[in-house]
Scaffold this active site. Structure first.
Site, PDB file in Angstrom:
ATOM      1  N   PHE A 151       0.713  -1.140  -0.092  1.00 50.25           N
ATOM      2  CA  PHE A 151       0.214  -0.039  -0.092  1.00 50.25           C
ATOM      3  C   PHE A 151       0.918   1.298   0.019  1.00 50.25           C
ATOM      4  O   PHE A 151       0.356   2.202  -0.536  1.00 50.25           O
ATOM      5  CB  PHE A 151      -0.741  -0.026   1.260  1.00 50.25           C
ATOM      6  CG  PHE A 151      -0.222   0.578   2.655  1.00 50.25           C
ATOM      7  CD1 PHE A 151       0.115   1.867   2.939  1.00 50.25           C
ATOM      8  CD2 PHE A 151       0.208  -0.383   3.303  1.00 50.25           C
ATOM      9  CE1 PHE A 151       0.323   2.439   3.944  1.00 50.25           C
ATOM     10  CE2 PHE A 151       0.937   0.012   4.419  1.00 50.25           C
ATOM     11  CZ  PHE A 151       1.100   1.404   4.755  1.00 50.25           C
ATOM     12  N   LYS A 209      -1.177  -7.123  -9.325  1.00 47.82           N
ATOM     13  CA  LYS A 209      -1.903  -7.266  -8.169  1.00 47.82           C
ATOM     14  C   LYS A 209      -1.692  -6.079  -7.121  1.00 47.82           C
ATOM     15  O   LYS A 209      -0.721  -6.218  -6.320  1.00 47.82           O
ATOM     16  CB  LYS A 209      -2.083  -8.628  -7.637  1.00 47.82           C
ATOM     17  CG  LYS A 209      -3.420  -9.061  -6.837  1.00 47.82           C
ATOM     18  CD  LYS A 209      -3.868  -8.082  -5.774  1.00 47.82           C
ATOM     19  CE  LYS A 209      -3.105  -8.324  -4.594  1.00 47.82           C
ATOM     20  NZ  LYS A 209      -3.534  -7.338  -3.355  1.00 47.82           N
ATOM     21  N   GLU A 223      -5.019  -3.770  -2.054  1.00 42.49           N
ATOM     22  CA  GLU A 223      -6.417  -3.368  -2.005  1.00 42.49           C
ATOM     23  C   GLU A 223      -6.762  -2.225  -1.259  1.00 42.49           C
ATOM     24  O   GLU A 223      -7.924  -1.820  -1.148  1.00 42.49           O
ATOM     25  CB  GLU A 223      -7.067  -4.884  -1.419  1.00 42.49           C
ATOM     26  CG  GLU A 223      -6.991  -5.107  -0.023  1.00 42.49           C
ATOM     27  CD  GLU A 223      -5.675  -5.781   0.099  1.00 42.49           C
ATOM     28  OE1 GLU A 223      -4.549  -5.583  -0.553  1.00 42.49           O
ATOM     29  OE2 GLU A 223      -5.660  -6.759   1.147  1.00 42.49           O
ATOM     30  N   ARG A 224      -5.706  -1.660  -0.359  1.00 39.11           N
ATOM     31  CA  ARG A 224      -6.119  -0.347   0.227  1.00 39.11           C
ATOM     32  C   ARG A 224      -5.991   0.729  -0.331  1.00 39.11           C
ATOM     33  O   ARG A 224      -6.826   1.611  -0.007  1.00 39.11           O
ATOM     34  CB  ARG A 224      -5.097  -0.476   1.507  1.00 39.11           C
ATOM     35  CG  ARG A 224      -5.175  -1.419   2.594  1.00 39.11           C
ATOM     36  CD  ARG A 224      -4.298  -1.328   3.723  1.00 39.11           C
ATOM     37  NE  ARG A 224      -3.653  -2.372   3.987  1.00 39.11           N
ATOM     38  CZ  ARG A 224      -2.729  -2.852   4.595  1.00 39.11           C
ATOM     39  NH1 ARG A 224      -1.803  -1.799   5.129  1.00 39.11           N
ATOM     40  NH2 ARG A 224      -2.141  -4.126   5.155  1.00 39.11           N
ATOM     41  N   SER A 252       5.450  -6.831   3.268  1.00 39.91           N
ATOM     42  CA  SER A 252       5.916  -7.327   4.478  1.00 39.91           C
ATOM     43  C   SER A 252       6.817  -8.433   4.530  1.00 39.91           C
ATOM     44  O   SER A 252       6.574  -9.261   3.628  1.00 39.91           O
ATOM     45  CB  SER A 252       4.981  -7.364   5.595  1.00 39.91           C
ATOM     46  OG  SER A 252       4.108  -8.410   5.058  1.00 39.91           O
ATOM     47  N   CYS A 285       9.456   1.844   3.219  1.00 39.51           N
ATOM     48  CA  CYS A 285      10.435   0.820   3.597  1.00 39.51           C
ATOM     49  C   CYS A 285      11.875   1.368   3.954  1.00 39.51           C
ATOM     50  O   CYS A 285      12.819   0.358   4.391  1.00 39.51           O
ATOM     51  CB  CYS A 285      10.335  -0.315   2.402  1.00 39.51           C
ATOM     52  SG  CYS A 285      10.969   0.492   0.829  1.00 39.51           S
ATOM     53  N   GLU A 309       8.751  -3.847  13.369  1.00 40.63           N
ATOM     54  CA  GLU A 309       8.800  -2.905  12.164  1.00 40.63           C
ATOM     55  C   GLU A 309       7.655  -2.165  12.405  1.00 40.63           C
ATOM     56  O   GLU A 309       6.508  -2.413  11.913  1.00 40.63           O
ATOM     57  CB  GLU A 309       8.969  -3.390  10.719  1.00 40.63           C
ATOM     58  CG  GLU A 309       8.830  -2.282   9.605  1.00 40.63           C
ATOM     59  CD  GLU A 309       8.443  -2.802   8.320  1.00 40.63           C
ATOM     60  OE1 GLU A 309       7.912  -3.740   7.984  1.00 40.63           O
ATOM     61  OE2 GLU A 309       8.797  -2.288   7.233  1.00 40.63           O
TER      62      GLU A 309
HETATM   63  P1  NAD Z   1       1.663  -6.570   3.135  1.00 43.00           P
HETATM   64  O1  NAD Z   1       2.764  -7.720   2.974  1.00 43.00           O
HETATM   65  O2  NAD Z   1       0.466  -6.641   3.884  1.00 43.00           O
HETATM   66  O3  NAD Z   1       1.026  -6.722   1.442  1.00 43.00           O
HETATM   67  C1  NAD Z   1       1.764  -6.576   0.499  1.00 43.00           C
HETATM   68  C2  NAD Z   1       0.713  -7.255  -0.692  1.00 43.00           C
HETATM   69  O4  NAD Z   1       0.512  -8.565  -0.219  1.00 43.00           O
HETATM   70  C3  NAD Z   1      -0.474  -6.614  -0.945  1.00 43.00           C
HETATM   71  O5  NAD Z   1      -0.718  -6.701  -2.203  1.00 43.00           O
HETATM   72  C4  NAD Z   1      -1.593  -7.673  -0.176  1.00 43.00           C
HETATM   73  O6  NAD Z   1      -2.813  -7.729  -0.922  1.00 43.00           O
HETATM   74  C5  NAD Z   1      -0.797  -8.954  -0.193  1.00 43.00           C
HETATM   75  N1  NAD Z   1      -1.118  -9.730   0.993  1.00 43.00           N
HETATM   76  C6  NAD Z   1      -1.222  -9.244   2.392  1.00 43.00           C
HETATM   77  N2  NAD Z   1      -1.368 -10.544   3.124  1.00 43.00           N
HETATM   78  C7  NAD Z   1      -1.267 -11.603   2.215  1.00 43.00           C
HETATM   79  C8  NAD Z   1      -1.576 -12.849   2.481  1.00 43.00           C
HETATM   80  N3  NAD Z   1      -1.796 -13.457   3.745  1.00 43.00           N
HETATM   81  N4  NAD Z   1      -1.206 -13.836   1.552  1.00 43.00           N
HETATM   82  C9  NAD Z   1      -1.008 -13.318   0.167  1.00 43.00           C
HETATM   83  N5  NAD Z   1      -0.859 -12.121   0.151  1.00 43.00           N
HETATM   84  C10 NAD Z   1      -1.036 -11.185   1.015  1.00 43.00           C
HETATM   85  O7  NAD Z   1       2.335  -5.110   2.870  1.00 43.00           O
HETATM   86  P2  NAD Z   1       1.606  -3.587   3.380  1.00 43.00           P
HETATM   87  O8  NAD Z   1       1.224  -3.558   4.543  1.00 43.00           O
HETATM   88  O9  NAD Z   1       0.843  -3.419   1.917  1.00 43.00           O
HETATM   89  O10 NAD Z   1       2.943  -2.822   2.910  1.00 43.00           O
HETATM   90  C11 NAD Z   1       4.027  -2.476   4.008  1.00 43.00           C
HETATM   91  C12 NAD Z   1       4.929  -3.418   4.029  1.00 43.00           C
HETATM   92  O11 NAD Z   1       5.586  -3.447   2.754  1.00 43.00           O
HETATM   93  C13 NAD Z   1       6.226  -2.868   5.090  1.00 43.00           C
HETATM   94  O12 NAD Z   1       6.551  -4.402   5.704  1.00 43.00           O
HETATM   95  C14 NAD Z   1       7.259  -2.408   4.285  1.00 43.00           C
HETATM   96  O13 NAD Z   1       8.519  -2.311   4.640  1.00 43.00           O
HETATM   97  C15 NAD Z   1       7.153  -3.346   2.993  1.00 43.00           C
HETATM   98  N6  NAD Z   1       7.689  -2.452   1.800  1.00 43.00           N
HETATM   99  C16 NAD Z   1       9.122  -3.031   1.425  1.00 43.00           C
HETATM  100  C17 NAD Z   1       9.577  -2.437   0.464  1.00 43.00           C
HETATM  101  C18 NAD Z   1      11.076  -2.874  -0.195  1.00 43.00           C
HETATM  102  O14 NAD Z   1      11.540  -2.425  -0.917  1.00 43.00           O
HETATM  103  N7  NAD Z   1      11.608  -3.889   0.518  1.00 43.00           N
HETATM  104  C19 NAD Z   1       9.000  -1.434  -0.318  1.00 43.00           C
HETATM  105  C20 NAD Z   1       7.693  -0.969   0.055  1.00 43.00           C
HETATM  106  C21 NAD Z   1       7.316  -1.547   1.270  1.00 43.00           C
END
Ligand code: NAD
Length: 498
Positions: A149, A173, A176-177, A226, A281, A382
Site C-alpha cells: 500500500f 495485483k 487493496e487499500r 512485509s 520501507c 517494524e
Molecule cells: P503486505 O505484506 O501486507 O501486503 C503486500 C501485498 O501482499 C498486498 O498486495 C497484499 O494484498 C498482499 N497480501 C497481504 N496479506 C497476504 C497474505 N496473507 N497472503 C497473500 N498475499 C497477501 O504489506 P503492506 O502492509 O501493504 O506494505 C507494507 C510493508 O511493505 C512493510 O513491511 C514495508 O517495509 C514493506 N515494503 C518493502 C519495500 C521494499 O522495497 N523492501 C518497499 C515498500 C514496502
C-alpha cells in the site's frame, strides 16, 4: 459508492467473484470507494489475456517497444498531478510526497526507454575456427507483480515498465487499500499504444495472490511487501517453478557519530523518520547515537519532531498526513505504549493527536522515543509509522554490531565528518543500500534496489540492471556455416575449440 474495477484485456471489468472491499480516505476516516476483490476466475482471465498478448508483444521490435515506452513516459509525466491526487486520497501522504513517488516511478520508465541499449547481446567472432558464439536475452512470458500500500504508484513502476520493455506481458495485483491509481496507469499504457492484454490489473487480497502463485501460465513473480508475506510468496512461487523476487520489510538504522554536523543530522533524521508518516520501507526508524552525540542531538531532534505540521494530504500546509488505516493507527499507538511501559522515554508523543476538522482521520503525530534498548518491541518490530527510536551505542563497533544483528538489511545511513568511519561502515554493514550523510539512500533507477537478509528473498534486486536480468533469460548460440570450411573436424569426442 463507486467501484474500483479490474483492468483486463484493455478495459475495466467488475469481474465475477462478487467480493468487495472498502477503500478509505485516511484523512477523513470515511470509506470513499469499494474495490472489486478478484479470485481465481479474474486471475485466469488476466493471465489468458496476457498470454495471448505475449504472442505479438514478445515479438515486437525493440524500436516499437521503445516508442511505446517513450509515449508512456510523456503521459505519466503529463499526469503527475492527477496520479498524485489519487495516491494522496487513498494512502494519506501529502501531495508533494505523492508527486515525488510518481517522479521516482517515472525515472524507472526513463530507464526502461533505454531498452535497446540494455538488451544488447554479446558476440565472439571466431570462438573456434569458423565458429562464432553469441548471446542474447529473451522475455519470460507473463510476469506478475504483487505490491504494497505504501507506494501504490512507484513500486508497481519498479516492475511493469522494465518487464514490458523486455517484451513480457504483465498482471499487477496492487494493494487493496489504495487500488485506484493502477486503473489510471493502465489507461495511460493504452493511450501510449500498448496493445490490449499486455498490462492487466487484478485487484484483490490473499485469494488473488494465491491464484497468481498457483497459475501455471505465470512465469515470474515480483513481490514487495512485509517480510512474512515475502517469505510465503518466495516459498510458494519457487515450489511452483516460477522465477521470484520478493522484497520484504525493514528496520533501517541511522548511525550518528559525534563528529557529525548534528543540526544537519537532526533535520535529516526527522525528515526520514516522519516523511510519509514513516510508511516507507526506507524510513529511518532507529537512530543509533554514538558516544557523546546523543546529548547534543536529542534536544534538536525533539524540536524538529514537535514542529512537523500534521494534516490532511491535500492541504498544502501539511508536511505529514495520516497513517493508512484505523488498524495501523491502533497498532502504532499500541507499540508506543509498549515502549513506554518497557522503559523508553517518550520525548515527543504523537498518540491521541486530533487534527481540527478531521477528527475521525487516522492521524498519529511524530513520536521520538529515547533510551530504547534492543530487546524492546519498539526496536524489534517494524512499526511502519512516524516513530523514531533512539538507541545509544558506546562506539562505532557497537553501532555496526547492532545493525548486523538485526534480521532486516534494507537500508542504513551514517552521519559523520570522517571518511575513514564512513568507509569502514560501508564495508562492514550487512545491508543492501547505504547512505553516507544521506538518510534515505534509495538508488537511482539505473542502479538496482534491494535489501539483504529478511528484506529480500530471491537472487535479484529490483529495477536497474538486475531488473532486466530478472525479466529475461539468456540464450547462447554457437554457429558455423559449413560451406566456409571442411567438415573434417567431426569427431565423437567432446567439442573443444580449435
Ligand atoms: P503486505 O505484506 O501486507 O501486503 C503486500 C501485498 O501482499 C498486498 O498486495 C497484499 O494484498 C498482499 N497480501 C497481504 N496479506 C497476504 C497474505 N496473507 N497472503 C497473500 N498475499 C497477501 O504489506 P503492506 O502492509 O501493504 O506494505 C507494507 C510493508 O511493505 C512493510 O513491511 C514495508 O517495509 C514493506 N515494503 C518493502 C519495500 C521494499 O522495497 N523492501 C518497499 C515498500 C514496502
Amino acid at each position: 459508492m463507486a467501484l474500483v474495477e479490474h483492468w483486463i484485456g484493455g478495459g475495466f471489468t467488475a469481474g465475477t467473484s462478487g467480493r468487495r472491499g472498502p477503500v478509505f480516505n485516511p484523512a477523513t476516516g470515511r470509506q470513499q470507494h469499494e474495490v472489486a476483490l478478484g479470485g481465481a476466475a479474474e486471475v485466469d482471465a488476466a493471465v489468458s489475456a496476457a498470454t495471448e498478448a505475449f504472442e505479438q508483444w514478445g515479438q515486437a521490435s525493440l524500436s516499437r517497444r521503445t516508442k511505446v515506452l517513450f509515449a508512456f513516459r510523456e503521459l505519466v509525466n503529463a499526469n503527475i498531478g492527477r496520479l498524485a491526487e489519487i495516491v494522496s486520497d487513498e494512502h494519506g501522504k501529502v501531495l508533494s510526497d505523492a508527486a515525488g513517488e510518481v517522479q521516482r516511478g517515472l525515472e524507472v520508465i526513463e530507464f526502461a526507454c533505454g531498452i535497446p541499449q540494455l538488451l544488447k547481446g554479446s558476440f565472439s567472432d571466431q570462438a573456434s575456427t569458423g565458429v562464432d558464439v553469441f548471446g542474447f536475452r529473451e522475455p519470460l512470458g507473463v510476469c506478475a507483480g504483487i505490491t504494497p500500500f505504501n507506494f501504490p504508484a512507484m513500486v508497481p513502476m519498479w516492475m511493469h515498465p522494465v518487464a514490458i520493455a523486455c517484451g513480457n506481458t504483465f498482471v499487477l495485483k496492487p494493494s487493496e487499500r489504495d487500488p485506484s491509481v493502477s486503473g489510471l496507469v493502465a489507461s495511460l499504457w493504452q493511450q501510449a499504444g500498448l496493445p490490449d492484454g499486455v498490462f492487466n490489473v487484478v485487484h484483490g487480497d490473499k485469494a488473488a495472490v494465491d491464484a497468481i502463485l498457483g497459475h501455471p501460465g505465470v512465469a515470474a513473480v515480483s513481490f514487495v511487501g512485509s517480510t512474512p508475506i515475502a517469505r510465503y510468496i518466495h516459498e510458494r512461487a519457487t515450489a511452483t517453478g516460477k522465477r521470484v523476487q520478493a522484497l520484504g520489510g525493514a528496520k533501517n538504522h541511522a548511525v550518528i557519530m559525534p563528529d557529525a554536523d548534528l543540526s544537519f543530522a537532526a533535520a535529516q533524521l526527522s525528515a526520514a523518520a516522519f516523511g510519509s508518516a514513516g510508511e516507507r520501507c526506507m524510513a529511518i526508524s532507529a537512530a543509533v547515537a554514538v558516544g557523546p552525540a546523543a546529548e547534543a542531538l536529542m534536544p534538536v531532534l525533539a524540536q524538529q519532531a514537535a514542529t512537523v505540521v500534521v494534516g490532511p494530504g491535500r492541504d498544502p500546509r501539511s508536511e505529514m498526513g495520516p497513517v493508512v488505516t484505523a488498524g495501523a493507527k491502533q497498532r502504532i499507538e499500541g507499540l508506543i505504549d509498549s515502549g513506554e511501559s518497557q522503559g523508553a522515554k517518550v520525548l515527543v508523543d504523537g498518540r491521541g493527536l486530533r487534527v481540527a476538522g478531521h477528527e475521525d482521520g487516522f492521524f498519529v503525530g511524530p513520536t521520538v522515543l529515547d533510551q530504547v534498548r534492543p530487546e524492546m518491541a519498539v526496536y524489534t518490530e517494524e512499526i511502519f509509522g512516524p516513530v523514531l527510536s533512539v538507541v545509544r551505542a558506546a562506539g562505532v563497533d557497537e553501532a555496526i554490531a547492532l545493525i548486523n544483528s538485526n534480521p532486516y538489511g534494507n537500508g542504513t545511513a551514517i552521519f559523520t565528518g570522517s571518511g575513514a568511519a564512513a568507509r569502514r561502515f560501508q564495508r562492514e554493514v550487512h545491508v543492501g543500500m547505504i547512505g553516507i550523510n544521506v538518510p534515505i539512500p534509495v538508488p537511482m533507477a539505473y542502479y538496482s534496489f534491494g535489501g539483504w537478509k529478511d528484506s529480500l528473498f530471491g537472487a535479484h534486486h529490483i529495477h536497474g540492471p538486475e531488473g532486466v536480468a530478472f525479466y529475461t533469460r539468456g540464450k547462447v548460440v554457437t554457429s558455423r556455416w559449413p560451406a566456409q570450411q571442411s567438415m573434417s573436424d567431426a569427431s565423437l569426442h567432446f567439442p573443444t575449440a580449435t
